[in-house]
Design an enzyme around this catalytic site. Structure first.
Site, mmCIF file in Angstrom:
data_model
loop_
_atom_site.group_PDB
_atom_site.id
_atom_site.type_symbol
_atom_site.label_atom_id
_atom_site.label_comp_id
_atom_site.label_asym_id
_atom_site.label_seq_id
_atom_site.Cartn_x
_atom_site.Cartn_y
_atom_site.Cartn_z
ATOM 1 N N SER A 95 0.829 -1.200 0.000
ATOM 2 C CA SER A 95 0.000 0.000 0.000
ATOM 3 C C SER A 95 0.873 1.264 0.000
ATOM 4 O O SER A 95 1.677 1.465 -0.895
ATOM 5 C CB SER A 95 -0.959 -0.051 1.186
ATOM 6 N N ASP A 223 -9.381 -5.380 -4.724
ATOM 7 C CA ASP A 223 -8.823 -4.383 -3.807
ATOM 8 C C ASP A 223 -9.741 -3.171 -3.807
ATOM 9 O O ASP A 223 -9.842 -2.455 -4.799
ATOM 10 C CB ASP A 223 -7.417 -3.996 -4.270
ATOM 11 N N HIS A 252 -7.379 -5.854 -0.399
ATOM 12 C CA HIS A 252 -6.206 -5.012 -0.178
ATOM 13 C C HIS A 252 -5.322 -5.592 0.915
ATOM 14 O O HIS A 252 -4.103 -5.696 0.752
ATOM 15 C CB HIS A 252 -6.652 -3.598 0.199
#
Length: 272
Positions: A95, A223, A252
């Protein structure tokens, strides 16, 4: 507990486990190095030196309200690498951590980085702009900032649902959600707020073009936090030596069956 001090006086906590080729793991927002505990064990068991740090403002690092931007995050990572005198490094970022390691490898890690791995990473750019018309509207990120200010404790609980894909029927334990909440509650509010701008509005197109080592780009097709069309699909076209793998139905958050498969792929890519 081990710390290094950055040039601007911020103490960065890190964990260091195992021996062998160093692998550094950078966590996502609003978490800490605790998010990588499974990977730290797997990597060290496989003969690598696994190192994971708490980003400034997060976890056990200094609760600073300054420097909450991708470039400073990358400079902090550089300070850690230099303090430990690491070479032949594999950097892994999830991320926001993906943006951090991409900036580091592109601008600060030349001669030290051997490979780059990202999962659900933010580059090249999340927000919608004239040059990025299919990005997410700025209002999406304004709402995140508003929720962080209004009731961050409840917001971390709510965010865990989509982060792990529980709202799409994935089997996610209450413990996993609580741990997400726990890590989120450790982040300095100013750091959490400012990081929204960092992960949404930092254009890393040129960083991706500058990556000159092999890069593995992993992303879940489901995601909900960093949509794949805004990130991995574009990133793979910008990196000269990229391997893209899309994990069908994966969320995610690195969790469950997705985590098991991804971890095997990470070990295989490092060993190549």
């Amino acid at each position: 507990m081990p710390y290094i001090t950055t040039p601007d006086g911020v103490e960065i906590y890190y964990t260091d486990q195992g021996t062998g080729q160093p692998v550094i793991l950078s966590h996502g927002w609003p978490l800490s190095s605790d998010a990588w505990q499974t990977e730290i064990k797997l990597l060290s068991d496989a003969g690598y030196r696994a190192i994971a740090h708490d980003r400034r403002g997060h976890g056990r690092s200094t609760k600073t309200f300054t420097g909450n931007d991708i470039d400073t995050y990358a400079k902090d990572l550089s300070a850690l690498v230099e303090a430990l005198n690491l070479t032949d490094v594999v950097v892994i970022g999830h991320s926001t951590g993906g943006g951090e390691v991409v900036r580091y490898a592109a601008q600060y890690g030349k001669g030290r980085v051997a490979k780059v791995i990202t999962a659900g990473a933010i580059p090249p750019l999340m927000v919608k702009t004239d040059a990025n018309p299919d990005g997410l509207p700025i209002e999406v990120f304004d709402e995140i900032r508003a929720n962080v200010l209004k009731d961050r404790s409840q917001f971390w609980f709510d965010l865990a649902e989509s982060f792990f894909g529980a709202n799409h029927g994935r089997d996610v334990s209450y413990g996993a959600k609580i741990d997400f909440w726990r890590q989120g509650m450790l982040v300095n509010l100013s750091a959490a707020y400012d990081c929204v701008k960092a992960f949404s509005e930092t254009d890393q197109t040129e960083d991706l073009k500058a990556i000159d080592v092999p890069m593995f780009i992993a992303h879940g097709s489901d995601d909900q936090i960093v949509p794949i069309k805004d990130a991995a699909l574009k990133a793979a076209e910008l990196v000269a030596n990229a391997t893209l793998k899309v994990y069908e139905g994966a969320p995610h958050g690195i969790h469950g069956d997705y985590q098991e498969i991804l971890d095997k792929d990470i070990l295989a890519f490092i060993a190549e």
